[in-house]
Write an enzyme that holds these catalytic residues in place. Structure first.
Site, short mmCIF file in Angstrom:
data_model
loop_
_atom_site.label_atom_id
_atom_site.label_comp_id
_atom_site.label_asym_id
_atom_site.label_seq_id
_atom_site.Cartn_x
_atom_site.Cartn_y
_atom_site.Cartn_z
N HIS A 75 31.60 41.38 41.38
CA HIS A 75 32.82 40.38 41.23
C HIS A 75 32.67 39.37 40.66
O HIS A 75 33.73 38.99 39.84
CB HIS A 75 33.24 40.42 42.89
N GLU A 76 31.90 38.17 41.37
CA GLU A 76 32.32 36.91 40.82
C GLU A 76 32.53 36.94 39.25
O GLU A 76 33.08 36.79 38.32
CB GLU A 76 31.34 36.04 41.65
N HIS A 105 35.68 38.25 37.36
CA HIS A 105 36.00 37.37 37.05
C HIS A 105 36.66 36.42 35.34
O HIS A 105 37.22 36.03 34.80
CB HIS A 105 36.16 36.09 38.07
#
Ligand SMILES: *[C@@H]1O[C@H](CO)[C@@H](O)[C@H](O)[C@H]1NC(C)=O
Ligand SMILES: *[C@@H]1O[C@H](CO)[C@@H](O)[C@H](O)[C@H]1NC(C)=O
Ligand SMILES: *[C@@H]1O[C@H](CO)[C@@H](O)[C@H](O)[C@H]1NC(C)=O
Ligand SMILES: [Ca+2]
Ligand SMILES: [Zn+2]
Length: 592
Positions: free
Chosen positions: A395-396, A399
């Protein structure tokens, strides 16, 4: 910054956080060398000749060609060969003023491939040298056969391809060389074999008279990492040792610079101080995690560093296939001359001391290194480490991808409105889901994120992701009352998830995400989403981001999946007549 569980609205260069997921199966991840091809290299010697010259500062450094001459004279004398029996291949002078001179033995004007020698010159004197073909004390002049070949270069290629099953790598022009096989010197054709899909790349020397492979060099570095192997999501599914997971196209020099730490061209993963100075890197290929001891134990920091290094590199390599390359603004220390701005490998902070129960990712513009901070989660005793639940670092990292691709990599400011930031959270969960998907998954299955760190089977979002409207009732109009970026992101994921399942149901699933040209539904969905990021405007709306995905379908696939995309969005209210007022419209355009 975007965080994983919380809405942090830190300014600067758009950071983002979240959950993410794993990746492909063994076919996609495991890279291997080319098996047991013959290899022989004479034992090498290395001798220091002049320590004084080595340690003296270099005053007026002599011209490099003069240093090369000193080195060559030294080596020919030392090795008992004539000047035309040694040729320099390359030389350079380092910052200490030392000139390094490398070459090989030549016979009948032909290079002896594994008879190498080097000398290192400082202050006009040779400080050390090495050779793999003997010293003046024990050089045995081998019998050198004549330059004579029964087979042409093409014959040699055909024989090598037939005996290894690896295709010919035509970018490399076949040359003739001698090779020392340990028992004789053989006149050979040197050529390369390469299978990019299998991660195989070898150079072989084929006996120019018999057609036999007599020597080889494997260009694929061997490595292994003990990790929560994708598509698994957390230590609850155990740790696995993955071997040679590097993708040769995306990471031509491998993942780890030295092969011994979690530091390389794509990611720099360490336990850091509050001011983000790296203190401890993960090491070797280890990885231990015991859930009975606190995350802060050394073994667990090691396990987390290795897993985070693995995840950051896998997503680097996979996203590369879908267009997140050097020129598109990806995260690399060196771009190997392929464009874009370098010096921006992802810095990862393992068990970052500056927070708990979250993670975040800060994305400055291309050329400035981002920072991924992974915090410890406190719901359990002992605590759990977010770096071990794969969807979180996936997820990170995503980004970083969405921020760099939206509006171009030079900006770092194109997912700043609440709606765009919300989609940023959504893309990050979506990529996490796609990389942790298994072929046995079904459309209506509940997919959760954050269940491991929170020790809660419901995960950390308000509903599990699913195409079932009873499991997940979110639709476009839900956004009338959802204002926080993660809450908005959950709705955006549902649109993408409907599209994803339309494609997987119709076109199948591939566990190899490294082949972006595959027509499998999950691969197409990932390409459409990443392609959409490249098209969409700075600070897109849900309508414009959907339209950018439709454009990606036109550019990548000639519009083949148009109706699968529309049906996915329309099912959840973003149909043909939907507007930015967020009233549900389920109609389809004509032709669907
Ligand atoms: C293999 O690793 C060595 C040392 O880490 C590095 O110098 C070399 O470039 C690597 N080669 C490939 C093909 O990855
Ligand atoms: C990080 O933690 C230190 C002390 O532990 C604190 O002074 C500082 O404000 C924190 N920084 C951030 C960005 O949270
Ligand atoms: C997780 O939750 C279960 C039941 O809710 C509990 O029995 C278990 O001890 C918890 N695990 C940890 C590590 O806190
Ligand atoms: Ca870059
Ligand atoms: Zn996030």
């Amino acid at each position: 910054m975007r965080t994983f569980t919380l809405a942090l609205t830190l300014a600067v260069a758009a950071a983002s956080s979240v959950l993410a997921a794993p990746a492909p199966d063994a076919t996609g991840l495991h890279r291997r060398g080319a098996g047991k091809l013959p290899f022989y290299f004479p034992e090498s010697v290395y001798e220091t000749v002049n320590e004084d010259a080595a340690s003296r500062p270099s005053f007026a450094s002599i011209p490099e060609d003069q240093a090369v001459k000193i080195a060559t004279d030294f080596l020919t004398a030392k090795l008992g060969i004539t000047a035309d029996e040694f040729q320099v291949a390359n030389s350079f002078t380092d910052a200490s003023g030392t000139t390094h001179v490398y070459g090989a033995q030549f016979a009948n004007g032909v290079r002896v491939a594994n008879h190498q020698a080097a000398a290192h010159v400082k202050n006009g004197e040779v400080v050390s040298y090495s050779s793999s073909f003997g010293t003046d004390q024990h050089l045995v002049k081998p019998h050198i056969p004549p330059v004579q070949a029964k087979l042409t270069a093409d014959d040699a290629v055909a024989k090598a391809v037939a005996s290894t099953g690896i295709p010919h790598h035509k970018d490399f022009t076949t040359v003739s060389e001698y090779v020392n096989t340990g028992s004789a010197i053989v006149y050979a054709h040197k050529l390369q074999l390469r299978d990019e899909n299998k991660g195989q790349w070898v150079q072989v020397w084929v006996d120019a008279n018999t057609g036999e492979i007599v020597h080889s060099a494997d260009f694929v570095n061997k490595s292994s990492y003990k990790v929560v192997a994708l598509p698994n999501t957390s230590p609850l599914q155990g740790f696995t040792t993955v071997s040679n997971p590097e993708d040769a196209t995306a990471s031509p020099n491998g993942w780890s610079t030295t092969g011994t730490t979690t530091k390389g061209n794509n990611a720099d993963v360490a336990k850091r101080t509050a001011s983000e100075t790296a203190v401890t890197y993960g090491s070797g290929s280890g990885g231990v995690f015991t859930s009975s001891s606190a995350p802060s134990t050394a073994a667990n920091i090691q396990a987390s560093a290795v897993n985070l290094f693995y995840i950051a590199n896998v997503l680097h390599d996979i996203s590369y296939q879908y267009g997140f390359t050097e020129k598109a603004g990806n995260f690399q220390l060196s771009n190997n001359g392929k464009g874009g701005k370098a010096n921006d490998a992802v810095r990862v902070s393992v068990q970052d001391p500056n927070g708990t129960d979250n993670a975040d990712f800060s994305t400055p513009a291309d050329g400035q290194a981002p920072l991924m901070r992974m915090f410890v989660f406190t719901a359990t005793s002992p605590n759990r480490d977010g770096g071990l639940e794969n969807v979180i670092p996936l997820h990170e990292y995503t980004h970083g991808i969405s921020n760099r691709l939206t509006g171009g990599s030079a900006t770092g400011q194109c997912l700043q409105t609440t709606e765009a930031g919300g989609m940023g959270e959504g893309w990050s969960d979506f990529v996490g889901l796609v990389l942790t998907a298994k072929s046995s998954d079904t459309a209506t299955q509940a997919r959760v994120v954050g269940n491991y760190v929170e020790n809660n089977s419901a995960g950390i979002r308000s509903y599990p992701y699913s195409t079932s409207t009873s499991t997940n009732p979110l639709k476009y109009s839900s956004l009338k009352t959802r204002n926080e970026v993660h809450d908005i992101g959950e709705v955006w994921v549902e649109f993408l998830w409907e599209m994803y399942w339309n494609l997987v149901t119709k076109y199948g699933f591939s566990s190899n995400l490294y082949n972006a040209k595959s027509t499998a539904g999950n691969v197409v969905a990932l390409q459409l989403v990443i392609g959409g990021m490249m098209n969409q405007p700075c600070n897109p709306t849900i309508i414009s981001a959907r339209n950018a995905i439709l454009t990606a379908d036109q550019t990548f696939y000639g519009g083949k999946y148009k109706c699968d995309i529309w049906k996915g969005f329309a099912k959840r209210g973003v149909g043909n007549s939907a507007t930015t007022t967020k009233t549900d419209k389920t109609d389809l355009p004509s032709g669907c």
